[in-house]
Design a protein around this motif. Structure first.
Motif, short mmCIF file in Angstrom:
data_model
loop_
_atom_site.label_atom_id
_atom_site.label_comp_id
_atom_site.label_asym_id
_atom_site.label_seq_id
_atom_site.Cartn_x
_atom_site.Cartn_y
_atom_site.Cartn_z
N LEU A 59 1.08 -0.32 -11.57
CA LEU A 59 0.60 -1.71 -11.48
C LEU A 59 1.58 -2.67 -12.13
CD1 LEU A 59 -3.22 -1.26 -12.22
CD2 LEU A 59 -2.07 -1.47 -10.01
N GLU A 60 2.15 -2.27 -13.26
CA GLU A 60 3.14 -3.11 -13.92
C GLU A 60 4.37 -3.29 -13.04
OE1 GLU A 60 4.68 -5.73 -16.35
OE2 GLU A 60 2.67 -4.88 -16.56
N GLU A 61 4.77 -2.22 -12.36
CA GLU A 61 5.92 -2.29 -11.45
C GLU A 61 5.64 -3.26 -10.31
OE1 GLU A 61 9.75 -1.08 -9.80
OE2 GLU A 61 8.83 -1.09 -11.79
N ILE A 62 4.45 -3.18 -9.75
CA ILE A 62 4.10 -4.07 -8.63
C ILE A 62 4.07 -5.53 -9.10
CG2 ILE A 62 2.21 -4.73 -7.08
CD1 ILE A 62 1.61 -1.73 -6.77
N SER B 215 5.85 -6.79 -11.43
CA SER B 215 7.24 -7.22 -11.65
C SER B 215 7.97 -7.52 -10.34
CB SER B 215 8.01 -6.14 -12.42
OG SER B 215 8.27 -5.01 -11.60
N LEU B 216 7.45 -6.97 -9.23
CA LEU B 216 8.10 -7.16 -7.93
C LEU B 216 7.43 -8.27 -7.11
CD1 LEU B 216 8.67 -3.41 -6.98
CD2 LEU B 216 10.36 -5.04 -7.83
N ARG B 217 6.50 -8.97 -7.72
CA ARG B 217 5.82 -10.08 -7.05
C ARG B 217 6.82 -11.20 -6.78
NH1 ARG B 217 3.54 -15.01 -8.20
NH2 ARG B 217 1.54 -15.49 -7.16
N GLY B 218 6.96 -11.58 -5.53
CA GLY B 218 7.88 -12.65 -5.16
C GLY B 218 9.29 -12.18 -4.87
N THR B 219 9.58 -10.92 -5.12
CA THR B 219 10.90 -10.36 -4.77
C THR B 219 10.71 -9.31 -3.68
OG1 THR B 219 10.73 -8.81 -6.63
CG2 THR B 219 11.97 -10.86 -6.98
N HIS B 220 10.12 -8.19 -4.07
CA HIS B 220 9.86 -7.15 -3.07
C HIS B 220 8.60 -7.49 -2.24
CE1 HIS B 220 10.11 -2.59 -2.14
NE2 HIS B 220 9.31 -3.15 -1.26
N PHE B 221 7.57 -7.97 -2.92
CA PHE B 221 6.28 -8.16 -2.26
C PHE B 221 5.89 -9.63 -2.13
CE2 PHE B 221 5.72 -4.04 -4.61
CZ PHE B 221 5.80 -3.22 -3.50
N ASP B 222 5.11 -9.89 -1.08
CA ASP B 222 4.49 -11.21 -0.85
C ASP B 222 3.57 -11.51 -2.04
OD1 ASP B 222 2.88 -13.33 -0.07
OD2 ASP B 222 2.39 -12.50 1.90
N PRO B 223 3.77 -12.65 -2.73
CA PRO B 223 2.91 -12.98 -3.88
C PRO B 223 1.42 -12.98 -3.54
CG PRO B 223 4.79 -14.45 -3.80
CD PRO B 223 4.83 -13.66 -2.53
N ALA B 224 1.07 -13.47 -2.36
CA ALA B 224 -0.34 -13.52 -1.97
C ALA B 224 -0.92 -12.11 -1.82
CB ALA B 224 -0.51 -14.30 -0.67
N VAL B 225 -0.13 -11.19 -1.32
CA VAL B 225 -0.60 -9.81 -1.17
C VAL B 225 -0.78 -9.17 -2.54
CG1 VAL B 225 -0.04 -7.53 -0.24
CG2 VAL B 225 0.47 -9.57 1.11
N VAL B 226 0.16 -9.40 -3.45
CA VAL B 226 0.04 -8.86 -4.80
C VAL B 226 -1.20 -9.42 -5.49
CG1 VAL B 226 1.09 -8.77 -7.10
CG2 VAL B 226 2.51 -8.48 -5.06
N ASP B 227 -1.43 -10.73 -5.35
CA ASP B 227 -2.59 -11.35 -6.00
C ASP B 227 -3.89 -10.76 -5.47
OD1 ASP B 227 -0.81 -12.89 -7.40
OD2 ASP B 227 -1.09 -14.69 -6.15
N ALA C 95 0.82 -1.21 0.00
CA ALA C 95 0.00 0.00 0.00
C ALA C 95 0.85 1.25 0.00
CB ALA C 95 -0.93 -0.01 1.22
N ASP C 96 1.96 1.22 0.75
CA ASP C 96 2.86 2.38 0.84
C ASP C 96 3.52 2.66 -0.50
OD1 ASP C 96 4.31 4.44 2.08
OD2 ASP C 96 5.95 3.09 2.59
N VAL C 97 4.01 1.61 -1.15
CA VAL C 97 4.68 1.79 -2.44
C VAL C 97 3.69 2.28 -3.50
CG1 VAL C 97 5.80 0.56 -4.35
CG2 VAL C 97 6.55 0.18 -1.99
N TYR C 98 2.49 1.70 -3.51
CA TYR C 98 1.49 2.13 -4.49
C TYR C 98 1.19 3.61 -4.34
CZ TYR C 98 -2.88 2.63 -7.03
OH TYR C 98 -3.86 3.07 -7.89
N ASP C 99 0.94 4.05 -3.11
CA ASP C 99 0.59 5.46 -2.92
C ASP C 99 1.78 6.37 -3.19
OD1 ASP C 99 -1.60 7.34 -1.83
OD2 ASP C 99 0.21 7.95 -0.77
#
Length: 350
Positions: free
Chosen positions: A317-320, A322-334, A295-299
């Motif tokens: 959204l494309e950036e987020i 691309s960061l699924r599984g590296t920066h962010f929890d995949p479940a949270v991104v999904d 949420a912090d990165v998106y805002d």
């Protein structure tokens, strides 16, 4: 209000002996009880109880096809746990075995046959008094519980307002509007709900998330407000806002403050372990912090900053993704992509 001798007290009397039932009915009538329903059919007691909702039941021990213990068992199933409806068993053959049988099912007392009018009225009035007191205590408890809830809710609203204003005070140092914390909190709450967290946890997280950057209070203006890129040394100072925030919130007594402490410390950790301040990875990062991180990165990326203009939503959204599984929890991104993004689009369209 029903009193122990009130004519509005409802009494259900059941006895398969017609003459004995008539005697009991006359005794109750002379005692001032006008709301009396009678039956000689034990199988009808349960239905009459549902219909009449009596304050007391007088039940013969032997009701032909069905015996008192079974009737009591069925009646007890109809009485809410918080309500007291005395059931008195009447009989001319109250052996120890019979007494134990009906007491074990919840009978309150016994009345001997043949009836003594004095005994009947004394026991009926005593047990109606007990019901009256029980009802009064129950209502008083409900009133007290309602008052406690009201005061608790008022205190929670006050505490929430204090926390929100504290968060806004910190945010105003590098955000003239102070809206970043609110937007992050709202988005984090939406994400938490999309991930199936209970409503209570969603509300607690929403409030705690407003304090995610509280540690910026301890960052010098020369670093916090610098319009250009930070030097490596300045970046280390900036990263310390996570530890400062956790220290400010440490040892909190409320669930929200304890939650806020975890979020403040860990919302810059990365799923792959490359974040700060502790280098946590995967599920070692508290779930609330993983949610607030996205949420912090998106805002942040969709808002103007002194050193860059806001990115477009599609680019963010494309950036987020691309960061699924590296920066962010995949479940949270999904959850964000599947449930939150459509609602964001709907709000923008409205």
């Amino acid at each position: 209000m029903i009193t122990p001798s009130s004519p509005s007290a409802r009494i259900l009397a059941a006895d398969d002996d017609h003459s004995a039932l008539r005697v009991l009915d006359r005794i109750l009538a002379r005692g001032g009880f006008g709301e009396v329903r009678t039956t000689t059919d034990g199988t009808r007691v349960e239905a009459l109880f549902r219909e009449f909702r009596p304050d007391m039941v007088l039940l013969d021990l032997h009701m032909g096809a069905i015996q008192a213990p079974e009737v009591i068992r069925r009646l007890r199933a109809l009485i809410p746990p918080e309500e007291h409806v005395p059931i008195l068993v009447v009989s001319g053959d109250l052996s120890d075995e019979s007494r134990l049988a009906v007491l074990s099912e919840g009978a309150a007392d016994f009345i001997n046959k043949p009836y003594s009018a004095g005994e009947v009225m004394l026991r009926v009035r005593n047990h109606l008094q007990t019901r009256l007191l029980h009802t009064a205590v129950r209502e008083q408890n409900r009133t007290l519980e309602a008052r406690v809830r009201e005061r608790t809710e008022a205190l929670e609203r006050t505490a929430g307002e204090v926390l929100e204003r504290l968060a806004r005070a910190a945010e105003l140092r590098d955000d003239d509007t102070g809206l970043h914390t609110r937007r992050v909190a709202e988005l984090a709450g939406d994400l938490a709900r999309a991930m199936g967290l209970p409503d209570g946890q969603v509300q607690a997280l929403r409030l705690a998330a407003t304090l995610h950057d509280i540690g910026k209070i301890g960052i010098p203006d020369s670093v916090l407000l610098k319009p250009g890129r930070l030097t490596p040394e300045e970046w280390e100072v900036m990263k310390s806002h996570t530890v400062i925030g956790a220290r400010i919130l440490a040892e909190g007594s409320s669930e929200v403050v304890r939650l806020a402490e975890h979020i403040a410390r860990s919302h810059h950790e990365r799923w792959d372990g490359g974040g700060y301040p502790m280098g946590l990875a995967g599920t070692d990062i508290p779930l609330p912090a993983r949610i607030v991180a996205l949420a912090d990165v998106y805002d942040a990326l969709t808002s103007d900053r002194p050193y860059r203009a806001a990115w477009s939503v599609p680019r963010v959204l494309e950036e987020i993704r691309s960061l699924r599984g590296t920066h962010f929890d995949p479940a949270v991104v999904d959850a964000f992509m599947d449930a939150v993004v459509p609602s964001l689009h709907a709000r923008e369209a409205a």
